[in-house]
Design a protein around this motif. Sequence first.
Motif, PDB file in Angstrom:
ATOM      1  N   ARG A  49       0.842  -1.206   0.000  1.00 29.41           N
ATOM      2  CA  ARG A  49       0.000   0.000   0.000  1.00 29.41           C
ATOM      3  C   ARG A  49       0.875   1.254   0.000  1.00 29.41           C
ATOM      4  N   ASN A  50       1.958   1.245   0.778  1.00 26.45           N
ATOM      5  CA  ASN A  50       2.890   2.384   0.792  1.00 26.45           C
ATOM      6  C   ASN A  50       3.468   2.623  -0.592  1.00 26.45           C
ATOM      7  N   GLN A  51       3.862   1.555  -1.264  1.00 27.33           N
ATOM      8  CA  GLN A  51       4.426   1.695  -2.599  1.00 27.33           C
ATOM      9  C   GLN A  51       3.389   2.269  -3.560  1.00 27.33           C
ATOM     10  N   GLN A  52       2.145   1.791  -3.436  1.00 24.36           N
ATOM     11  CA  GLN A  52       1.086   2.315  -4.289  1.00 24.36           C
ATOM     12  C   GLN A  52       0.877   3.807  -4.026  1.00 24.36           C
ATOM     13  N   LEU A  53       0.831   4.148  -2.744  1.00 30.88           N
ATOM     14  CA  LEU A  53       0.619   5.554  -2.393  1.00 30.88           C
ATOM     15  C   LEU A  53       1.769   6.431  -2.872  1.00 30.88           C
ATOM     16  N   GLU A  54       2.974   5.904  -2.753  1.00 25.89           N
ATOM     17  CA  GLU A  54       4.126   6.671  -3.232  1.00 25.89           C
ATOM     18  C   GLU A  54       4.052   6.854  -4.742  1.00 25.89           C
ATOM     19  N   SER A  55       3.639   5.822  -5.463  1.00 22.41           N
ATOM     20  CA  SER A  55       3.497   5.928  -6.927  1.00 22.41           C
ATOM     21  C   SER A  55       2.421   6.949  -7.285  1.00 22.41           C
ATOM     22  N   GLU A  56       1.302   6.867  -6.556  1.00 19.15           N
ATOM     23  CA  GLU A  56       0.224   7.826  -6.816  1.00 19.15           C
ATOM     24  C   GLU A  56       0.677   9.250  -6.493  1.00 19.15           C
ATOM     25  N   LEU A  57       1.448   9.386  -5.431  1.00 20.33           N
ATOM     26  CA  LEU A  57       1.953  10.703  -5.048  1.00 20.33           C
ATOM     27  C   LEU A  57       2.875  11.247  -6.142  1.00 20.33           C
ATOM     28  N   ALA A  59       2.851  10.425  -9.273  1.00 19.52           N
ATOM     29  CA  ALA A  59       2.025  10.743 -10.441  1.00 19.52           C
ATOM     30  C   ALA A  59       1.316  12.072 -10.240  1.00 19.52           C
ATOM     31  N   ALA A  60       0.797  12.284  -9.032  1.00 18.87           N
ATOM     32  CA  ALA A  60       0.100  13.534  -8.747  1.00 18.87           C
ATOM     33  C   ALA A  60       1.068  14.721  -8.808  1.00 18.87           C
ATOM     34  N   GLN A  61       2.282  14.534  -8.312  1.00 22.73           N
ATOM     35  CA  GLN A  61       3.273  15.603  -8.371  1.00 22.73           C
ATOM     36  C   GLN A  61       3.666  15.903  -9.821  1.00 22.73           C
ATOM     37  N   ASP A  62       3.756  14.864 -10.623  1.00 23.90           N
ATOM     38  CA  ASP A  62       4.039  15.067 -12.046  1.00 23.90           C
ATOM     39  C   ASP A  62       2.902  15.853 -12.699  1.00 23.90           C
ATOM     40  N   THR A  63       1.671  15.501 -12.318  1.00 21.47           N
ATOM     41  CA  THR A  63       0.502  16.203 -12.862  1.00 21.47           C
ATOM     42  C   THR A  63       0.544  17.668 -12.454  1.00 21.47           C
ATOM     43  N   ILE A  64       0.931  17.930 -11.231  1.00 24.26           N
ATOM     44  CA  ILE A  64       1.022  19.318 -10.747  1.00 24.26           C
ATOM     45  C   ILE A  64       2.051  20.096 -11.564  1.00 24.26           C
ATOM     46  N   LYS A  65       3.188  19.481 -11.786  1.00 23.72           N
ATOM     47  CA  LYS A  65       4.215  20.159 -12.581  1.00 23.72           C
ATOM     48  C   LYS A  65       3.694  20.467 -13.980  1.00 23.72           C
ATOM     49  N   GLU A  66       3.010  19.494 -14.538  1.00 19.17           N
ATOM     50  CA  GLU A  66       2.445  19.664 -15.865  1.00 19.17           C
ATOM     51  C   GLU A  66       1.396  20.774 -15.862  1.00 19.17           C
ATOM     52  N   LEU A  67       0.581  20.770 -14.824  1.00 18.83           N
ATOM     53  CA  LEU A  67      -0.486  21.767 -14.733  1.00 18.83           C
ATOM     54  C   LEU A  67       0.059  23.173 -14.493  1.00 18.83           C
ATOM     55  N   LYS A  68       1.139  23.256 -13.744  1.00 20.63           N
ATOM     56  CA  LYS A  68       1.729  24.563 -13.496  1.00 20.63           C
ATOM     57  C   LYS A  68       2.151  25.220 -14.805  1.00 20.63           C
ATOM     58  N   ALA A  89      -2.576  15.965  -0.932  1.00 15.75           N
ATOM     59  CA  ALA A  89      -2.696  16.141   0.518  1.00 15.75           C
ATOM     60  C   ALA A  89      -3.310  14.889   1.144  1.00 15.75           C
ATOM     61  N   MET A  90      -4.349  14.380   0.488  1.00 12.08           N
ATOM     62  CA  MET A  90      -5.025  13.191   0.997  1.00 12.08           C
ATOM     63  C   MET A  90      -4.076  11.978   0.943  1.00 12.08           C
ATOM     64  N   LEU A  91      -3.335  11.844  -0.148  1.00 10.07           N
ATOM     65  CA  LEU A  91      -2.397  10.736  -0.276  1.00 10.07           C
ATOM     66  C   LEU A  91      -1.265  10.840   0.748  1.00 10.07           C
ATOM     67  N   GLU A  92      -0.819  12.078   0.991  1.00  6.33           N
ATOM     68  CA  GLU A  92       0.232  12.259   1.997  1.00  6.33           C
ATOM     69  C   GLU A  92      -0.280  11.860   3.382  1.00  6.33           C
ATOM     70  N   GLU A  93      -1.528  12.216   3.688  1.00 12.28           N
ATOM     71  CA  GLU A  93      -2.123  11.816   4.968  1.00 12.28           C
ATOM     72  C   GLU A  93      -2.231  10.293   5.054  1.00 12.28           C
ATOM     73  N   GLU A  94      -2.706   9.682   3.959  1.00 15.06           N
ATOM     74  CA  GLU A  94      -2.816   8.224   3.939  1.00 15.06           C
ATOM     75  C   GLU A  94      -1.447   7.573   4.097  1.00 15.06           C
ATOM     76  N   LEU A  95      -0.448   8.165   3.446  1.00 17.77           N
ATOM     77  CA  LEU A  95       0.904   7.633   3.545  1.00 17.77           C
ATOM     78  C   LEU A  95       1.411   7.730   4.983  1.00 17.77           C
ATOM     79  N   GLU A  96       1.160   8.853   5.629  1.00 23.15           N
ATOM     80  CA  GLU A  96       1.573   9.012   7.028  1.00 23.15           C
ATOM     81  C   GLU A  96       0.867   7.991   7.918  1.00 23.15           C
ATOM     82  N   GLU A  97      -0.443   7.825   7.705  1.00 23.55           N
ATOM     83  CA  GLU A  97      -1.198   6.850   8.498  1.00 23.55           C
ATOM     84  C   GLU A  97      -0.675   5.438   8.240  1.00 23.55           C
ATOM     85  N   SER A  98      -0.391   5.156   6.994  1.00 25.86           N
ATOM     86  CA  SER A  98       0.137   3.843   6.634  1.00 25.86           C
ATOM     87  C   SER A  98       1.501   3.618   7.272  1.00 25.86           C
TER      88      SER A  98
END
Length: 161
Positions: A49-57, A59-68, A89-98
């Motif tokens: 789950r941590n690996q999945q969350l890190e991958s999603e994070l 991907a989301a950061q890449d999307t942010i860079k693209e969107l910027k 933010a939600m993924l970071e919270e989930e990652l911290e909880e995980s």
Amino acid sequence: MDKIREKIAAVRAEAEAANARADDLEAKLKEITQEHTQQEREIVSLNTRNQQLESELEAAQDTIKELKGNEAEDNDYKKEYENAMRKIAMLEEELEESDKALKETTSNFREADVKAEQLEKKVEQLTTQLAEEEKKNEELVQKNKELSEQLEEINKQLDDM
């Protein structure tokens, strides 16, 4: 003669009690081993789950860079950016909880491992004690047999007189 029988009975009772304690400890060891296995599975699941969350994070950061880069072009991109930020933010919270859950599970795993080792040592001690008690019992049975034979011989000699 009765004293020997009482000693034999006492030794047998001690041997049975040691057997019961050994059985109880083996059951506890099995239970802790099962808990240990379950915790290992949970750790693997949390790591995945941590690996999945890190991958999603990522991907989301890449999307942010693209969107910027495209932010000025369209308001739709602003909405995507905001959504991506919320998701990050939600993924970071989930990652911290995980991570917290993983640390707690790892701690529990270590505690269970220590308990399992302690129970294994206790089982080993009880097994040794049981073997000693059985040896004593065999010696007493042999002694009882010898004394019974001597008593029979004495009774036979007395009868012959």
